[in-house]
Design a protein around this motif. Sequence first.
Motif, PDB file in Angstrom:
ATOM      1  N   ASN A  25      -4.236  11.692  -2.150  1.00  0.00           N
ATOM      2  CA  ASN A  25      -5.417  11.058  -1.568  1.00  0.00           C
ATOM      3  C   ASN A  25      -5.401   9.550  -1.820  1.00  0.00           C
ATOM      4  O   ASN A  25      -6.388   8.970  -2.297  1.00  0.00           O
ATOM      5  CB  ASN A  25      -6.693  11.685  -2.136  1.00  0.00           C
ATOM      6  N   LEU A  26      -4.294   8.927  -1.494  1.00  0.00           N
ATOM      7  CA  LEU A  26      -4.142   7.506  -1.751  1.00  0.00           C
ATOM      8  C   LEU A  26      -5.117   6.678  -0.920  1.00  0.00           C
ATOM      9  O   LEU A  26      -5.467   7.035   0.209  1.00  0.00           O
ATOM     10  CB  LEU A  26      -2.705   7.075  -1.464  1.00  0.00           C
ATOM     11  N   LYS A  27      -5.545   5.570  -1.522  1.00  0.00           N
ATOM     12  CA  LYS A  27      -6.495   4.664  -0.899  1.00  0.00           C
ATOM     13  C   LYS A  27      -5.858   3.276  -0.769  1.00  0.00           C
ATOM     14  O   LYS A  27      -4.969   2.938  -1.549  1.00  0.00           O
ATOM     15  CB  LYS A  27      -7.762   4.570  -1.744  1.00  0.00           C
ATOM     16  N   PRO A  28      -6.332   2.474   0.159  1.00  0.00           N
ATOM     17  CA  PRO A  28      -5.779   1.113   0.276  1.00  0.00           C
ATOM     18  C   PRO A  28      -5.856   0.329  -1.030  1.00  0.00           C
ATOM     19  O   PRO A  28      -4.959  -0.488  -1.312  1.00  0.00           O
ATOM     20  CB  PRO A  28      -6.651   0.483   1.365  1.00  0.00           C
ATOM     21  N   GLU A  29      -6.862   0.574  -1.828  1.00  0.00           N
ATOM     22  CA  GLU A  29      -6.988  -0.138  -3.110  1.00  0.00           C
ATOM     23  C   GLU A  29      -5.963   0.298  -4.146  1.00  0.00           C
ATOM     24  O   GLU A  29      -5.867  -0.299  -5.218  1.00  0.00           O
ATOM     25  CB  GLU A  29      -8.402   0.005  -3.677  1.00  0.00           C
ATOM     26  N   ASP A  30      -5.185   1.326  -3.855  1.00  0.00           N
ATOM     27  CA  ASP A  30      -4.084   1.728  -4.726  1.00  0.00           C
ATOM     28  C   ASP A  30      -2.826   0.894  -4.470  1.00  0.00           C
ATOM     29  O   ASP A  30      -1.844   1.023  -5.208  1.00  0.00           O
ATOM     30  CB  ASP A  30      -3.740   3.206  -4.532  1.00  0.00           C
ATOM     31  N   THR A  31      -2.848   0.062  -3.452  1.00  0.00           N
ATOM     32  CA  THR A  31      -1.700  -0.776  -3.143  1.00  0.00           C
ATOM     33  C   THR A  31      -1.393  -1.718  -4.302  1.00  0.00           C
ATOM     34  O   THR A  31      -2.267  -2.453  -4.768  1.00  0.00           O
ATOM     35  CB  THR A  31      -1.966  -1.590  -1.865  1.00  0.00           C
ATOM     36  N   ALA A  32      -0.158  -1.658  -4.788  1.00  0.00           N
ATOM     37  CA  ALA A  32       0.243  -2.455  -5.950  1.00  0.00           C
ATOM     38  C   ALA A  32       1.718  -2.198  -6.235  1.00  0.00           C
ATOM     39  O   ALA A  32       2.317  -1.278  -5.665  1.00  0.00           O
ATOM     40  CB  ALA A  32      -0.584  -2.086  -7.174  1.00  0.00           C
TER      41      ALA A  32
END
Length: 127
Positions: free
Chosen positions: A84-91
């Motif tokens: 359930n990845l979210k855009p805020e997990d981008t890193a």
Amino acid sequence: VQLQASGGGLVQAGGSLRLSCAASGRTFSSYGVAWFREAPGKEREFVAMISRSGDNTYRADAVKGRFTISRDNAKNTVYLQMNNLKPEDTAVYYCAADNNVKTYSTWYRNIREYGYWGQGTQVTVSS
């Protein structure tokens, strides 16, 4: 110990990725291992940690219920299953390890407590 992180990539929101942290050396089971991440313009932050035996795991509040950390000491590898990845997990995601005795209960959140780091793997989540 040397660490090699892999498994990053580009995924749509709601998707999944599994990161791997492969370690060299015969004493991998004596190291606690963690994942940290660093987004553009932000400080590196704690994501999850697993104890030497794998009996104890800890996760940041932002990833609880979505990310799972596990390890296979026979393969000298720690995994981070991200659902359930979210855009805020981008890193950029980094694995880190240490085998020193720690003196306080929340040491695992502190980047300064880890003496060994992998090179990082990019995770990009599109909306």
